[in-house]
Design a protein around this motif. Structure first.
Motif, short mmCIF file in Angstrom:
data_model
loop_
_atom_site.label_atom_id
_atom_site.label_comp_id
_atom_site.label_asym_id
_atom_site.label_seq_id
_atom_site.Cartn_x
_atom_site.Cartn_y
_atom_site.Cartn_z
N TRP A 111 16.02 34.97 -50.76
CA TRP A 111 15.49 36.33 -50.62
C TRP A 111 15.19 37.02 -51.94
O TRP A 111 14.51 38.04 -51.95
CB TRP A 111 16.47 37.20 -49.84
CG TRP A 111 16.66 36.76 -48.43
CD1 TRP A 111 15.69 36.45 -47.53
CD2 TRP A 111 17.90 36.57 -47.76
NE1 TRP A 111 16.25 36.09 -46.34
CE2 TRP A 111 17.61 36.15 -46.44
CE3 TRP A 111 19.22 36.71 -48.12
CZ2 TRP A 111 18.59 35.89 -45.52
CZ3 TRP A 111 20.20 36.45 -47.20
CH2 TRP A 111 19.87 36.03 -45.91
N LYS A 112 15.72 36.56 -53.06
CA LYS A 112 15.53 37.19 -54.38
C LYS A 112 15.92 38.68 -54.35
O LYS A 112 15.29 39.53 -54.95
CB LYS A 112 14.08 37.08 -54.85
CG LYS A 112 13.57 35.67 -54.93
CD LYS A 112 14.17 34.94 -56.09
CE LYS A 112 13.45 33.60 -56.24
NZ LYS A 112 14.30 32.54 -56.64
N SER A 113 17.01 38.99 -53.67
CA SER A 113 17.49 40.36 -53.52
C SER A 113 18.34 40.77 -54.72
O SER A 113 19.18 40.00 -55.19
CB SER A 113 18.31 40.47 -52.24
OG SER A 113 19.06 41.66 -52.21
N GLU A 114 18.14 42.01 -55.20
CA GLU A 114 18.96 42.52 -56.30
C GLU A 114 20.43 42.66 -55.86
O GLU A 114 21.33 42.48 -56.67
CB GLU A 114 18.43 43.86 -56.79
CG GLU A 114 17.15 43.73 -57.59
CD GLU A 114 16.69 45.06 -58.14
OE1 GLU A 114 17.52 45.99 -58.28
OE2 GLU A 114 15.50 45.17 -58.46
N TYR A 115 20.65 43.00 -54.62
CA TYR A 115 22.01 43.11 -54.09
C TYR A 115 22.73 41.76 -54.18
O TYR A 115 23.88 41.69 -54.63
CB TYR A 115 21.96 43.59 -52.64
CG TYR A 115 23.31 43.66 -51.99
CD1 TYR A 115 24.20 44.69 -52.29
CD2 TYR A 115 23.70 42.70 -51.07
CE1 TYR A 115 25.45 44.75 -51.70
CE2 TYR A 115 24.95 42.75 -50.47
CZ TYR A 115 25.81 43.79 -50.78
OH TYR A 115 27.04 43.84 -50.20
N THR A 116 22.06 40.71 -53.81
CA THR A 116 22.65 39.38 -53.88
C THR A 116 22.89 38.97 -55.33
O THR A 116 23.90 38.35 -55.65
CB THR A 116 21.75 38.34 -53.17
OG1 THR A 116 21.44 38.81 -51.86
CG2 THR A 116 22.46 37.01 -53.04
N LEU A 117 21.98 39.33 -56.21
CA LEU A 117 22.16 39.06 -57.64
C LEU A 117 23.41 39.80 -58.15
O LEU A 117 24.20 39.25 -58.92
CB LEU A 117 20.93 39.47 -58.43
CG LEU A 117 20.97 39.22 -59.93
CD1 LEU A 117 21.14 37.73 -60.23
CD2 LEU A 117 19.71 39.76 -60.58
#
Length: 96
Positions: free
Chosen positions: A32-38
């Motif tokens: 997903w390239k999500s900032e939250y996941t990062l």
């Protein structure tokens, strides 16, 4: 001395759960390239470092020449147990 070994066992369990969580978060980040996941990946990495350092502090020290005790090991043990409970709940939520 027993508390140190127990603390090390709990820290090792924490490290194992953090590695599993990091692999889940990495898989999700690639998808997903999500900032939250990062952010979860960065937080998990620092938590892993903290637990590795905890293992170092809990490692049994060399015996004292006087045969005395090295002090109270309850605080790190309680911190590691509380982290184990929290990480277990997080793993249950994250596991799919």
């Amino acid at each position: 001395m027993v508390l140190r070994y127990l603390g090390m066992a709990v820290a090792l369990a924490n490290i194992s759960i953090i590695i599993i969580l990091l692999s889940i978060y990495w898989k999700n980040y690639r998808k997903w390239k999500s900032e939250y996941t990062l952010g979860l990946l960065i937080f998990g990495t620092f938590l892993l470092i903290q637990n590795l350092l905890s293992m170092g502090f809990l490692a049994p020290p060399p015996p004292m020449p006087s045969g005395g005790e090295h002090g109270n090991d309850y605080s790190l043990l309680l911190i590691n147990i509380s982290q184990l409970v929290a990480l277990s709940a997080l793993l249950k939520i994250s596991w799919k």
